[in-house]
Write an enzyme that holds these catalytic residues in place. Sequence first.
Site, PDB file in Angstrom:
ATOM      1  CG  LEU A  54      -1.851  -1.295   1.319  1.00  0.00           C
ATOM      2  CD1 LEU A  54      -2.712  -1.152   2.653  1.00  0.00           C
ATOM      3  CD2 LEU A  54      -2.865  -1.170   0.084  1.00  0.00           C
ATOM      4  CB  CYS A  55       4.081   2.082   0.037  1.00  0.00           C
ATOM      5  SG  CYS A  55       5.026   0.681  -0.258  1.00  0.00           S
ATOM      6  N   GLY A  56       2.166   2.373  -3.231  1.00  0.00           N
ATOM      7  CA  GLY A  56       2.597   2.720  -4.562  1.00  0.00           C
ATOM      8  C   GLY A  56       3.329   1.741  -5.108  1.00  0.00           C
TER       9      GLY A  56
END
Length: 290
Positions: A87-89
Site C-alpha cells: 500500500l505504498c504505490g
Amino acid sequence: MNSPRDIRRRIKSVTSTAQITKAMQMVAASKMRKAQQAALNGRPFVALMYRLQRKATTQAVEFSHPLLEVREVRKRAVILIAGDKGLCGALNSNLFRLASQFEPSSTVFITAGRRAAQFIARTRRQLAAEFEYGDSPRYGEAKAIAICARDLFLKGEVDEVQVVATKFVNTLAQQPVCVEFLPVGEIKELEPAGAPPEAEPAADTTEYLFEPSPEAFLGYLLSHYLNIYIYQVMLNAKASEQSARMVAMKNATDNAQELIKDLTLEYNKLRQGKITTELLEIVGGQLANV
C-alpha cells in the site's frame, strides 16, 4: 441500470473505504515525520565521524585494511532494504526492478524487510541472510546487517557488496539507488533527508591528535562507519516508505470522494426520474378519469 438500493449500498461501502484510507494516510504522515526527524538527529554524529575520518586520512601515511582490498568480482552480495508492508504505490516495485538487474547465478542477497525476502523467494534467487526492522529502525538492527555483509567479504565468499535501497528526496519523490558498500572506497559524508549541506571539511581548523596512530584509529573507525552507513540507509528507506504510503492513501481517499460524488449524482438522477414517472402516472390517471 443499478437500482437506487444498490447505489446506496455502494455509496456506504465506498464511504467506509475512504475512512480507512484517510486514517492510514494520517498514520503514515505521523510515522514519516518521525523517521525523517530520526535521520536529522543522527546528522551531527555522522558529520563529526566524517571530519575525524578525513583528518586521520590526511595524517595516515601508509594504511591498509582487509575492508579496503579490491578484488576481481566473481561473486557479489547485495543488501536489499525494502518495506515490510504494501500500500505504498510503486515504491517496492521500482526497487525490485533495480535489484532484478543483478545476475542471479553470481549474486547473493541480504534482505531487510518482509517484502524484500518475499521478492527473493518469488524470483528464486540466492538468499544469504534475512533481517527484519520495524517502523523505527534501531542501530542494533543496522549493525547486524553490516556485520553479516562484512563477514561475507572478509571470508572471501563475496568480492563486492552493494546496497539497493530507496533514497528519500522529498515527500512526493523517492528514488531507488544502488551504492557501493564494500570494499570501502573514498568515505563520503551521508546526507540525511531534509538537512542542509554540510560545510567543507577544509574549513574546519581544529587540530586532532590520534593515539596510538592515525592508522590504528582508521582501522577502528571503518567498522563503525559501515554500521552508521547502513543505519542511515535504513532511516531514509523507512522515511521513503511512509511518505509513499501517505501519498498513495491520499490519492485513494481523493478517488473515493470523487466516486462518492459520482454515485450520489447517479442516485439523485434515478430518484428524480422515478419521482417524475410517478407524477406523470398520477397526472395521466386523473386525466383519464375526467
